[in-house]
Design a protein around this motif. Structure first.
Motif, PDB file in Angstrom:
ATOM      1  N   LEU A  15       6.723  43.507 -14.258  1.00 28.88           N
ATOM      2  CA  LEU A  15       7.196  44.599 -15.113  1.00 28.88           C
ATOM      3  C   LEU A  15       6.062  45.516 -15.506  1.00 28.88           C
ATOM      4  CD1 LEU A  15       9.358  45.977 -16.822  1.00 28.88           C
ATOM      5  CD2 LEU A  15       8.903  44.303 -18.632  1.00 28.88           C
ATOM      6  N   GLU A  16       4.923  44.940 -15.883  1.00 25.74           N
ATOM      7  CA  GLU A  16       3.781  45.773 -16.261  1.00 25.74           C
ATOM      8  C   GLU A  16       3.306  46.604 -15.074  1.00 25.74           C
ATOM      9  OE1 GLU A  16      -0.740  45.522 -18.127  1.00 25.74           O
ATOM     10  OE2 GLU A  16       0.525  43.734 -18.092  1.00 25.74           O
ATOM     11  N   GLY A  17       3.290  45.989 -13.872  1.00 28.69           N
ATOM     12  CA  GLY A  17       2.886  46.728 -12.675  1.00 28.69           C
ATOM     13  C   GLY A  17       3.811  47.899 -12.406  1.00 28.69           C
ATOM     14  N   PHE A  18       5.114  47.681 -12.629  1.00 22.89           N
ATOM     15  CA  PHE A  18       6.076  48.761 -12.426  1.00 22.89           C
ATOM     16  C   PHE A  18       5.853  49.875 -13.436  1.00 22.89           C
ATOM     17  CE2 PHE A  18      10.050  50.832 -13.629  1.00 22.89           C
ATOM     18  CZ  PHE A  18      10.459  51.341 -12.401  1.00 22.89           C
ATOM     19  N   LEU A  19       5.655  49.518 -14.696  1.00 24.18           N
ATOM     20  CA  LEU A  19       5.486  50.526 -15.738  1.00 24.18           C
ATOM     21  C   LEU A  19       4.209  51.338 -15.533  1.00 24.18           C
ATOM     22  CD1 LEU A  19       6.619  48.465 -18.852  1.00 24.18           C
ATOM     23  CD2 LEU A  19       7.901  50.228 -17.624  1.00 24.18           C
ATOM     24  N   ARG A  20       3.174  50.691 -14.998  1.00 20.68           N
ATOM     25  CA  ARG A  20       1.921  51.400 -14.765  1.00 20.68           C
ATOM     26  C   ARG A  20       1.999  52.327 -13.565  1.00 20.68           C
ATOM     27  NH1 ARG A  20      -3.337  47.495 -15.760  1.00 20.68           N
ATOM     28  NH2 ARG A  20      -2.924  47.001 -17.970  1.00 20.68           N
ATOM     29  N   ASN A  21       2.733  51.912 -12.541  1.00 22.87           N
ATOM     30  CA  ASN A  21       2.793  52.725 -11.320  1.00 22.87           C
ATOM     31  C   ASN A  21       4.146  52.563 -10.640  1.00 22.87           C
ATOM     32  OD1 ASN A  21       2.197  54.309  -9.132  1.00 22.87           O
ATOM     33  ND2 ASN A  21       0.316  53.243  -8.583  1.00 22.87           N
ATOM     34  N   PRO A  22       5.204  53.149 -11.200  1.00 22.89           N
ATOM     35  CA  PRO A  22       6.555  52.985 -10.627  1.00 22.89           C
ATOM     36  C   PRO A  22       6.702  53.576  -9.238  1.00 22.89           C
ATOM     37  CG  PRO A  22       6.546  54.671 -12.339  1.00 22.89           C
ATOM     38  CD  PRO A  22       5.214  53.975 -12.412  1.00 22.89           C
ATOM     39  N   ASN A  58      10.341  34.955  14.336  1.00 24.22           N
ATOM     40  CA  ASN A  58      10.102  33.778  15.169  1.00 24.22           C
ATOM     41  C   ASN A  58       8.825  33.113  14.653  1.00 24.22           C
ATOM     42  OD1 ASN A  58       9.408  31.890  17.127  1.00 24.22           O
ATOM     43  ND2 ASN A  58      10.096  33.162  18.833  1.00 24.22           N
ATOM     44  N   TRP A  59       8.988  32.154  13.782  1.00 22.62           N
ATOM     45  CA  TRP A  59       7.833  31.565  13.098  1.00 22.62           C
ATOM     46  C   TRP A  59       6.932  30.766  14.029  1.00 22.62           C
ATOM     47  CZ3 TRP A  59       6.734  33.624   8.672  1.00 22.62           C
ATOM     48  CH2 TRP A  59       7.763  34.215   7.922  1.00 22.62           C
ATOM     49  N   ASP A  60       7.491  30.235  15.104  1.00 22.02           N
ATOM     50  CA  ASP A  60       6.665  29.481  16.055  1.00 22.02           C
ATOM     51  C   ASP A  60       5.618  30.374  16.722  1.00 22.02           C
ATOM     52  OD1 ASP A  60       8.016  27.136  15.536  1.00 22.02           O
ATOM     53  OD2 ASP A  60       9.433  27.396  17.192  1.00 22.02           O
ATOM     54  N   GLU A  61       5.916  31.662  16.836  1.00 23.22           N
ATOM     55  CA  GLU A  61       5.006  32.587  17.506  1.00 23.22           C
ATOM     56  C   GLU A  61       4.264  33.493  16.535  1.00 23.22           C
ATOM     57  OE1 GLU A  61       7.159  34.775  20.431  1.00 23.22           O
ATOM     58  OE2 GLU A  61       7.702  32.992  21.609  1.00 23.22           O
ATOM     59  N   CYS A  62       4.373  33.225  15.255  1.00 23.17           N
ATOM     60  CA  CYS A  62       3.751  34.087  14.254  1.00 23.17           C
ATOM     61  C   CYS A  62       2.406  33.527  13.804  1.00 23.17           C
ATOM     62  CB  CYS A  62       4.679  34.248  13.045  1.00 23.17           C
ATOM     63  SG  CYS A  62       4.008  35.338  11.781  1.00 23.17           S
ATOM     64  N   LYS A  63       1.348  34.180  14.247  1.00 18.71           N
ATOM     65  CA  LYS A  63      -0.001  33.785  13.827  1.00 18.71           C
ATOM     66  C   LYS A  63      -0.514  34.653  12.676  1.00 18.71           C
ATOM     67  CE  LYS A  63      -1.561  31.842  18.228  1.00 18.71           C
ATOM     68  NZ  LYS A  63      -2.606  31.889  19.303  1.00 18.71           N
ATOM     69  N   LEU A  64      -0.054  35.905  12.634  1.00 20.07           N
ATOM     70  CA  LEU A  64      -0.470  36.786  11.548  1.00 20.07           C
ATOM     71  C   LEU A  64       0.731  37.552  10.996  1.00 20.07           C
ATOM     72  CD1 LEU A  64      -2.550  38.070   9.701  1.00 20.07           C
ATOM     73  CD2 LEU A  64      -2.981  39.789  11.464  1.00 20.07           C
ATOM     74  N   PHE A  65       0.994  37.336   9.729  1.00 18.53           N
ATOM     75  CA  PHE A  65       2.057  38.036   9.003  1.00 18.53           C
ATOM     76  C   PHE A  65       1.368  38.902   7.951  1.00 18.53           C
ATOM     77  CE2 PHE A  65       5.546  38.835   6.190  1.00 18.53           C
ATOM     78  CZ  PHE A  65       6.714  38.640   6.913  1.00 18.53           C
ATOM     79  N   VAL A  66       1.755  40.166   7.873  1.00 26.05           N
ATOM     80  CA  VAL A  66       1.160  41.103   6.918  1.00 26.05           C
ATOM     81  C   VAL A  66       2.252  41.610   5.981  1.00 26.05           C
ATOM     82  CG1 VAL A  66      -0.055  43.305   6.631  1.00 26.05           C
ATOM     83  CG2 VAL A  66      -0.638  41.796   8.555  1.00 26.05           C
ATOM     84  N   GLU A  67       1.906  41.738   4.703  1.00 26.67           N
ATOM     85  CA  GLU A  67       2.856  42.307   3.745  1.00 26.67           C
ATOM     86  C   GLU A  67       2.200  43.439   2.972  1.00 26.67           C
ATOM     87  OE1 GLU A  67       5.705  41.214  -0.093  1.00 26.67           O
ATOM     88  OE2 GLU A  67       4.351  39.681   0.707  1.00 26.67           O
ATOM     89  N   TYR A  68       2.938  44.543   2.815  1.00 27.20           N
ATOM     90  CA  TYR A  68       2.505  45.658   1.980  1.00 27.20           C
ATOM     91  C   TYR A  68       3.193  45.551   0.625  1.00 27.20           C
ATOM     92  CZ  TYR A  68       1.591  47.831   6.606  1.00 27.20           C
ATOM     93  OH  TYR A  68       1.185  48.106   7.892  1.00 27.20           O
ATOM     94  N   GLY A  69       2.419  45.723  -0.441  1.00 24.43           N
ATOM     95  CA  GLY A  69       3.018  45.721  -1.777  1.00 24.43           C
ATOM     96  C   GLY A  69       3.600  44.386  -2.168  1.00 24.43           C
ATOM     97  N   PRO A  70       2.812  43.311  -2.186  1.00 21.85           N
ATOM     98  CA  PRO A  70       3.349  41.972  -2.460  1.00 21.85           C
ATOM     99  C   PRO A  70       3.773  41.742  -3.909  1.00 21.85           C
ATOM    100  CG  PRO A  70       0.963  41.899  -2.344  1.00 21.85           C
ATOM    101  CD  PRO A  70       1.358  43.277  -1.917  1.00 21.85           C
ATOM    102  N   GLY A  71       3.329  42.604  -4.821  1.00 21.52           N
ATOM    103  CA  GLY A  71       3.675  42.396  -6.225  1.00 21.52           C
ATOM    104  C   GLY A  71       3.161  41.065  -6.729  1.00 21.52           C
ATOM    105  N   VAL A  72       4.042  40.244  -7.294  1.00 22.32           N
ATOM    106  CA  VAL A  72       3.637  38.948  -7.840  1.00 22.32           C
ATOM    107  C   VAL A  72       3.889  37.810  -6.854  1.00 22.32           C
ATOM    108  CG1 VAL A  72       3.888  39.654 -10.237  1.00 22.32           C
ATOM    109  CG2 VAL A  72       5.866  38.709  -9.025  1.00 22.32           C
TER     110      VAL A  72
END
Length: 209
Positions: free
Chosen positions: A29-36, A58-72
């Motif tokens: 919530l604080e992150g949202f209020l600071r930068n919605p 396909n998790w068997d073939e996933c060596k690198l997973f990237v996420e943008y904006g993970p929040g909490v």
């Protein structure tokens, strides 16, 4: 000046108590209020959204997973629970509060939290010993990002993905599809209504080599 500090101290103490009481939701919530503009929603994604969004990986073939904006870390823990033992999850966020929170609460050798821009994903992936990513997940609000940022992120994401990999996007408007369509010929889509608010889900697949 001293009087101002005295007046601010009770408020800061109250804010800290509220954050502790609310836990991760309070941080979000604080992150949202600071930068919605960058967070996009006042409520983390539902488990139904998480499960549906990750169901095509396909998790068997996933060596690198990237996420943008993970929040909490709403998606981080479900990703790590599915990720192979020799895999890596890199999350990228421009909010240092979220990065500090994730580093303090996720103890997993496969997890890396980076303070930076998603537009720099190629350099970030290389800096951590990889040539490409298998999947990239984003909940960034493409429709409200500053001019040029959305297209730059979509373009960089397409370049960093391996052939056959996918860009996973969940949004509260359908505008994200236009950003993706410039680079991804095949885009699968769905809706998740058990979410606040209901959201659009997209999977943009990079063409095979």
């Amino acid at each position: 000046m001293t009087g101002e500090l005295v007046r601010e101290a009770p408020f800061e103490s109250f804010k800290s108590r509220v954050k502790r009481r609310l836990g991760p939701w309070g941080v979000f919530l604080e992150g949202f209020l600071r930068n919605p503009v960058m967070v996009g929603s006042i409520v983390p994604s539902s488990r139904f959204t998480i499960n549906k969004m990750l169901s095509r990986v396909n998790w068997d073939e996933c060596k690198l997973f990237v996420e943008y904006g993970p929040g909490v870390g709403t998606f981080c823990r479900p990703v790590l629970s599915r990720l192979r033992r020799d895999g890596m999850l890199i999350v990228i966020d421009t909010n240092p509060m979220f990065i500090d929170y994730l580093n303090a609460t996720i103890a997993d050798s496969r997890f890396v939290a980076v303070l930076g821009s998603a537009a720099d994903v190629e350099a970030i992936v290389r800096a951590h010993g990889h040539d490409h990513a298998d999947y990239v997940l984003s909940g960034l609000p493409f429709s409200t990002l500053p001019d040029g940022v959305g297209p730059a992120i979509a373009s960089a994401t397409h370049r960093v993905l391996r052939p056959g990999g996918a860009f996973l996007v969940y949004q509260f408007t359908s505008r994200a599809r236009a950003f993706m369509a410039r680079h991804f010929a095949r885009i699968d889509n769905a809706m998740e209504f058990i979410n606040v608010p209901p959201c659009f889900l997209y999977w943009g697949w990079k063409e095979e080599a």
